[in-house]
Structure formats: structure tokens, C-alpha cells
Design a protein around this motif. Structure first.
Motif, short mmCIF file in Angstrom:
data_model
loop_
_atom_site.label_atom_id
_atom_site.label_comp_id
_atom_site.label_asym_id
_atom_site.label_seq_id
_atom_site.Cartn_x
_atom_site.Cartn_y
_atom_site.Cartn_z
N ALA A 66 0.82 -1.21 0.00
CA ALA A 66 0.00 0.00 0.00
C ALA A 66 0.86 1.26 0.00
O ALA A 66 0.73 2.11 0.88
CB ALA A 66 -0.96 0.00 1.19
N VAL A 67 1.73 1.41 -0.98
CA VAL A 67 2.58 2.61 -1.09
C VAL A 67 1.74 3.75 -1.65
O VAL A 67 1.04 3.59 -2.65
CB VAL A 67 3.78 2.32 -2.01
CG1 VAL A 67 4.64 3.57 -2.15
CG2 VAL A 67 4.60 1.16 -1.47
N ARG A 68 1.81 4.91 -1.00
CA ARG A 68 1.06 6.08 -1.44
C ARG A 68 1.94 7.33 -1.40
O ARG A 68 2.76 7.49 -0.51
CB ARG A 68 -0.19 6.30 -0.56
CG ARG A 68 -1.25 5.23 -0.71
CD ARG A 68 -1.88 5.28 -2.10
NE ARG A 68 -2.96 4.32 -2.25
CZ ARG A 68 -2.79 3.05 -2.64
NH1 ARG A 68 -1.58 2.60 -2.91
NH2 ARG A 68 -3.83 2.25 -2.78
N TYR A 69 1.75 8.24 -2.40
CA TYR A 69 2.45 9.52 -2.47
C TYR A 69 1.43 10.64 -2.30
O TYR A 69 0.28 10.51 -2.75
CB TYR A 69 3.14 9.69 -3.82
CG TYR A 69 4.37 8.84 -4.04
CD1 TYR A 69 4.34 7.46 -3.84
CD2 TYR A 69 5.56 9.41 -4.48
CE1 TYR A 69 5.46 6.67 -4.06
CE2 TYR A 69 6.69 8.63 -4.72
CZ TYR A 69 6.63 7.27 -4.51
OH TYR A 69 7.74 6.49 -4.72
N ARG A 70 1.86 11.73 -1.69
CA ARG A 70 0.99 12.89 -1.59
C ARG A 70 0.75 13.46 -2.99
O ARG A 70 1.64 13.44 -3.84
CB ARG A 70 1.62 13.95 -0.68
CG ARG A 70 0.80 15.24 -0.53
CD ARG A 70 1.37 16.13 0.57
NE ARG A 70 2.79 16.39 0.38
CZ ARG A 70 3.27 17.34 -0.42
NH1 ARG A 70 2.44 18.08 -1.16
NH2 ARG A 70 4.57 17.53 -0.52
N ASP A 71 -0.46 13.98 -3.22
CA ASP A 71 -0.79 14.57 -4.52
C ASP A 71 0.21 15.66 -4.87
O ASP A 71 0.54 16.52 -4.03
CB ASP A 71 -2.20 15.15 -4.50
CG ASP A 71 -3.27 14.07 -4.42
OD1 ASP A 71 -2.94 12.91 -4.72
OD2 ASP A 71 -4.41 14.40 -4.04
N GLY A 72 0.66 15.65 -6.12
CA GLY A 72 1.60 16.66 -6.57
C GLY A 72 3.04 16.19 -6.60
O GLY A 72 3.90 16.83 -7.23
N LEU A 73 3.35 15.09 -5.94
CA LEU A 73 4.72 14.57 -5.93
C LEU A 73 4.95 13.69 -7.16
O LEU A 73 4.02 13.10 -7.70
CB LEU A 73 4.99 13.75 -4.67
CG LEU A 73 5.04 14.52 -3.35
CD1 LEU A 73 5.38 13.56 -2.21
CD2 LEU A 73 6.07 15.63 -3.40
#
Length: 575
Positions: free
Chosen positions: A207-214
Motif C-alpha cells: 500500500a505505497v502512497r504519495y501525496r498529490d503533486g509529488l
């Protein structure tokens, strides 16, 4: 009822119910739970009931020891989901009973007052709240009526959403993905992921997630230094400046990937740590120039919130794995039952094949053409039984959508009777046929319904074989309201006892002994139910049985086809 399920080992798939008495487990056949694992002691361990419900495990001085959830024990209380390792076997303990002290004694002290006992109570109500107010408030905590409530609901809303997610998602990957989305909504992190321990002990990212915009193409570096520290110390950490913290100064990934802040908390399940939840922020150019003096994003509140969410996720992963273990155990038990039943039927068929082959071999040696014909006929008969078994297995195991077309039910039934007429004549069985009106265009799969009717008629002929005046009747009828059509098969056989009526539709249950596959009736019912119909049985012992095959005239697949006249395909004559 408490139960032991063998998840791994020689006896994989076996289940043992525990009836409330002390139970010994070991290799010797005298044990209530007898295992065939050669590394298990003759009397390895004992399960003793405790007064509060459930069981406690005691190792009986076994040679290789006993482990509960991977930890060696001499004695320990058992809880639902515990895994017991002995020798090369792993047993799962599960119970619907309460495994903890307490109980329901206080429920006996509750008394529901009569309506007239306290007439003043309704007039004392000063505020009311709707039944769905709780979910509405938690879904929009910023809309709460007071600052006091807003402050207390800020973190609680995230926990509510997490609890709601974990309550109905069983797939571990989907579960962790949903929880990570909720974490990034509550904690202003740049990246986040779960690191879950696998069976080999290695950590795998989930469940890898990045903040929006990265930039999602950039590598996400999870600091091994921080993760190892958390797992070793068994405590979560908030690192406000990872690049200058002396404890993590040697971590190359911290410096290479500009990890400025990090939250890492253990995922503590009911029995062990399953992994970690890792969140981080990265240094910006402004933060680098300021020397790290700019205020960070993470606070101690974020650490506490991440710790609670990680614990909820771990409990959910525990539950998911426990559920999967139960499903696998039930599947293994079903496979074992199927293999046992199939082996029995195949063995009986092969005995007939071998006997026929012996007759053929003897006939060829003695040049006896009469014996040769009999032997070859026996081989062909058992070959047909093998073909029938395979077809029944395929029909029963495969989900299929009927190929609906308007079918003349009268012609279909006549074709079935033509196929079995030779079988009936050989057994002295009288066949009676009554055609029906208005059944010339029944919406059904003709091949499927033909197979179902054929199975029922053959069963009826076999059932009346030893009766004084054996008789089988077949009738097609359109019900008065025109909504249903049915094929009725009557016989004057020995009938079916009331307590056995449900068993006849269970796979591999046959009243024909070695002559039946035990799949004919289950396959027939499955075909009828695929059409939206069913098979109903009425039977009187010593009088006979009545099988009713009901089909809807308005098919769910094609609609109403009444009024169209067609005929089923011509079938080959019976051998």
C-alpha cells in the motif's frame, strides 16, 4: 464448539471437535486427536478445559516441544486463532465460546420495567439525537457544534473511518491500501507505506502512497535504520530531523533521499508484531538553506494517531489471515472428502473393468466366443460408468449459464424414454408416458434439462428393479397459471425415509452401492436451479417416490418464449 484444524502436516485438512473434556494430542491411536506425524510424541500435549470457557494447553514432556504462535510453551491459555506447532504439524485452535474471564452473569440482573412503572420519564427528556447522528458527526467533524467537540473528533473521525474500512475488507492488500489513504488524509506526510512481515521473515512493502503533486516516478526510500530500531525496541518513533539524529546518523538512505521527518510505528496484532507503518516528509530547498530550523509537519498527536491506526490495521490483518486459514482448512477437508468418495467409486468401477478383462483374456486363450462377448460387454459397461462419472463431475463443479432456447418438453421426455427403454425392458420395468398440453415451447437449455430428466428416470428404474410389479411413470404438465411447467417422475419403489430426503442431493451419496456415482441427483438439481427452478421430492416408504422438476415459463435469460413451436435435437438410441 471449540475445534482443532490441522493447517499443515500429514493430517492436513482434518478437524477435531473439542467437547469440553480434557483432550490429549499425540501420535498414538489412543489419543483423542491422533496425528500421523512421526516427529510428534506418542502423548505430546493435553488441552484442559478452564472454568471460564475455552482450553489451556499443557506440554506433556514431548521430545520436540510445543509452540503456540511460534513461542515455546509448557502451559498457556488458548485463544481463537492461536496456532499450535508440534513436530511438522500446525494446528489452528478456534472457538465460539468465550476465552476470557467474565461471562454473562450480570445479564440475569437486568429487569425491563413495565410501561406504567415510571410514567414521568418521558417528560424528563430535554434533548434528542437521530439514530444516524453518530455517523454524520464522525464523517464531518469540522461541522461539530463546539470547539471542544471539534478538537476531540479530529482524530476520532480518522479512527472511525479506519474501523469502518477494516470491518468489511478481507483482502489484505485492499485493506492496507484503504487504510493508507485514510492515514494520508489525517497526517500531512509526503509518502507512506506499510512494511509487512512475510512467512520467511522478510519485510515486503504494501500500500505505497504519495501525496498529490509529488513525482510518482521517484523512488520511495524506507529507512532500514529507523525500521530496524522500531522493531528492535518495539516502540513507535517520531523523528523530527532524521539527518541530524545521532541514533540514525549512519543511515545512508536518510541522507541520500533527504528524509527530514519520519513516523514509524509497529503494527502490533493480537499476538505479534506484523510489520510497521512508515511515513516521511522530505527536505525542500528552503528547509535545507534554513538548516532545518523551519517548523516540521509531524507532531506527537500524529505519532499517537498513527500508532492507533497501525494497531487497527494489524488486528484486521490478523482477522483476515485467520479467516483465510479457516477457509483453506474447510477447502482441504472438502477436497479430502471428495477424494475419498471418488476413490471408492473408481475402485468399484475398476473391479468391473478388471473382471471383464480377465474374462476376455480367458476367452481368447480358450477360443470361447461366447465368453469373449460377455467379457467385452462388461468392459464396455464399466467404461460407460467412467464416462458418466466424469460428465457428472464436470457438470457439478462448473458454474455455467444455461443456453436457453424454446424446447418441446413432450418431445424431450419421449427422447429420454426411448433411451432408457432397453434398460427398463431388461429389468422388467413398465414405462408409462403422459404428454402435456401447452409445453411445446418451454424456455430452457435442452441439453441440460435432457440430462436432468434422464438422471431422474434412470434412478427411478433402478429403484423399482426388485419390486413385484415395477413401474415408472413420466408426465409433463403446464401449471394452471401458466407460469411454471413441470416434469413428474413417479415410481413404486421402496421410497425414501423422511430423515434421508435431504441427503440424496448431497454429492457422493448413493443408494445404489457400487452401481451409482452419487452425483446424478446433485447434478440434476444444479441444472434446474441454474434455470431458476428446482427439484421437489415426495416419498412414502414402501409405497414409492415422486420427483417433480419445475421450470419457469418466463426465463430470466431470454424472457417469455411461449407460443413458439420447436423440437429438441434427435438423440442417439440407447445401447
Amino acid at each position: 464448539m471449540p475445534r482443532l484444524i490441522v493447517l499443515r502436516g500429514v493430517d492436513e485438512g482434518k478437524q477435531f471437535d473439542l467437547s469440553g473434556q480434557a483432550v490429549t494430542v499425540g501420535r498414538h491411536s489412543s489419543n483423542a486427536v491422533a496425528l500421523h506425524d512421526t516427529q510428534v510424541s506418542r502423548r505430546h500435549l493435553e488441552l484442559r478445559p478452564v472454568p471460564t470457557g475455552g482450553y489451556q494447553i499443557f506440554d506433556l514432556g514431548s521430545g520436540n516441544g510445543t509452540l503456540v504462535n511460534g513461542q515455546p510453551v509448557r502451559s498457556a491459555p488458548l485463544r481463537t486463532g492461536d496456532q499450535i506447532s508440534l513436530g511438522q504439524s500446525i494446528l489452528l485452535y478456534t472457538s465460539l465460546l468465550r476465552d476470557s474471564p467474565g461471562g454473562d452473569e450480570l445479564t440475569e440482573r437486568v429487569r425491563l420495567l413495565n410501561r406504567g412503572s415510571d410514567p414521568e420519564i418521558l417528560s424528563a427528556i430535554v434533548r434528542t439525537v437521530g439514530a444516524d447522528a453518530g455517523s454524520q458527526i464522525l464523517s464531518q467533524p469540522q461541522a461539530a457544534g463546539s470547539d471542544w467537540l471539534k478538537a476531540r473528533l479530529a482524530g476520532l473521525a480518522a479512527l472511525y473511518e479506519t474501523a469502518d474500512a477494516v470491518s468489511h475488507i478481507l483482502d489484505v492488500d485492499q485493506l492496507l491500501a484503504k487504510v493508507m489513504e485514510l492515514v494520508l488524509k489525517s497526517v500531512d506526510a509526503d509518502h507512506g507505506c506499510f512494511m509487512l512481515r512475510e512467512e520467511t521473515g522478510t519485510l515486503a512493502p504494501k500500500a505505497v502512497r504519495y501525496r498529490d503533486g509529488l513525482n510518482r516516478q521517484e523512488e520511495l526510500a524506507v529507512s532500514r535504520t529507523i525500521v530496524d530500531y522500531v522493531l528492535k525496541e518495539n516502540q513507535g518513533v517520531l523523528v523530527t530531523d532524521a539527518q541530524t539524529d545521532a541514533r540514525f546518523r549512519g543511515g545512508a538512505s536518510i541522507h541520500r533521499h533527504n528524509i527530514r521527518e519520519a513516523i514509524c510505528v509497529p503494527m502490533k496484532g493480537r499476538r505479534e508484531v506484523l510489520g510497521v507503518l512508515f511515513l516521511d516528509t522530505q527536505s525542500t530547498l528552503k528547509q535545507f538553506v534554513s538548516g532545518g530550523k523551519e517548523q516540521g509537519k509531524f507532531t506527537e498527536d500524529h505519532l499517537q494517531l498513527a500508532s492507533v491506526i497501525a494497531h487497527q490495521a494489524a488486528i484486521a490483518v490478523d482477522e483476515s489471515r485467520y479467516h483465510q486459514a479457516l477457509v483453506n482448512a474447510e477447502r482441504l477437508a472438502a477436497i479430502g472428502h471428495t477424494i475419498t468418495a471418488l476413490s471408492h467409486h473408481i475402485k468399484n468401477i475398476m473391479q468391473g473393468v478388471r473382471f471383464g478383462a480377465d474374462m476376455v483374456r480367458t476367452a481368447m486363450a480358450e477360443n470361447d466366443r461366447d465368453l469373449l462377448g460377455k467379457g467385452w460387454k462388461l468392459v464396455e459397461k464399466n467404461q460407460g460408468r467412467i464416462d458418466q462419472l466424469i460428465l457428472d463431475m464436470l457438470s457439478y463443479s462448473k458454474e455455467r449459464e444455461p443456453s436457453i432456447e424454446p424446447t418441446d418438453l413432450n418431445a424431450l421426455c419421449v427422447d429420454v424414454l426411448d433411451m432408457v427403454r432397453g434398460r427398463a425392458t431388461d429389468r422388467g420395468v413398465t414405462l408409462e408416458w403422459r404428454p402435456g398440453a401447452g409445453v411445446g415451447a418451454v424456455p430452457c437449455d435442452p441439453d441440460g434439462i435432457h440430462r436432468a430428466v434422464l438422471n431422474i428416470v434412470i434412478n427411478a428404474i433402478d429403484a423399482v428393479e426388485d419390486r413385484p410389479t415395477p413401474k415408472v411413470g413420466v408426465q409433463a404438465i403446464l401449471e394452471p397459471d401458466g407460469a411454471w411447467v413441470k416434469v413428474i417422475v413417479l415410481d413404486n419403489g421402496p421410497g425414501i425415509a423422511a430423515d434421508k430426503a435431504d441427503d440424496i442431493f448431497r454429492p457422493f451419496v448413493s443408494t445404489k452401492g457400487s452401481r451409482g456415482t452419487g452425483l446424478g441427483l446433485p447434478v440434476s438439481r444444479k441444472i434446474l436451479r441454474e434455470h431458476g427452478g428446482d427439484i421437489v421430492v415426495q416419498s412414502v416408504p414402501d409405497k414409492g417416490s415422486k420427483f417433480v422438476l419445475r421450470l419457469p415459463m418466463k426465463s430470466a435469460f431470454t424472457g417469455d418464449l411461449s407460443g413458439t413451436q420447436v423440437h429438441p435435437p434427435v438423440r442417439p438410441p440407447a445401447e
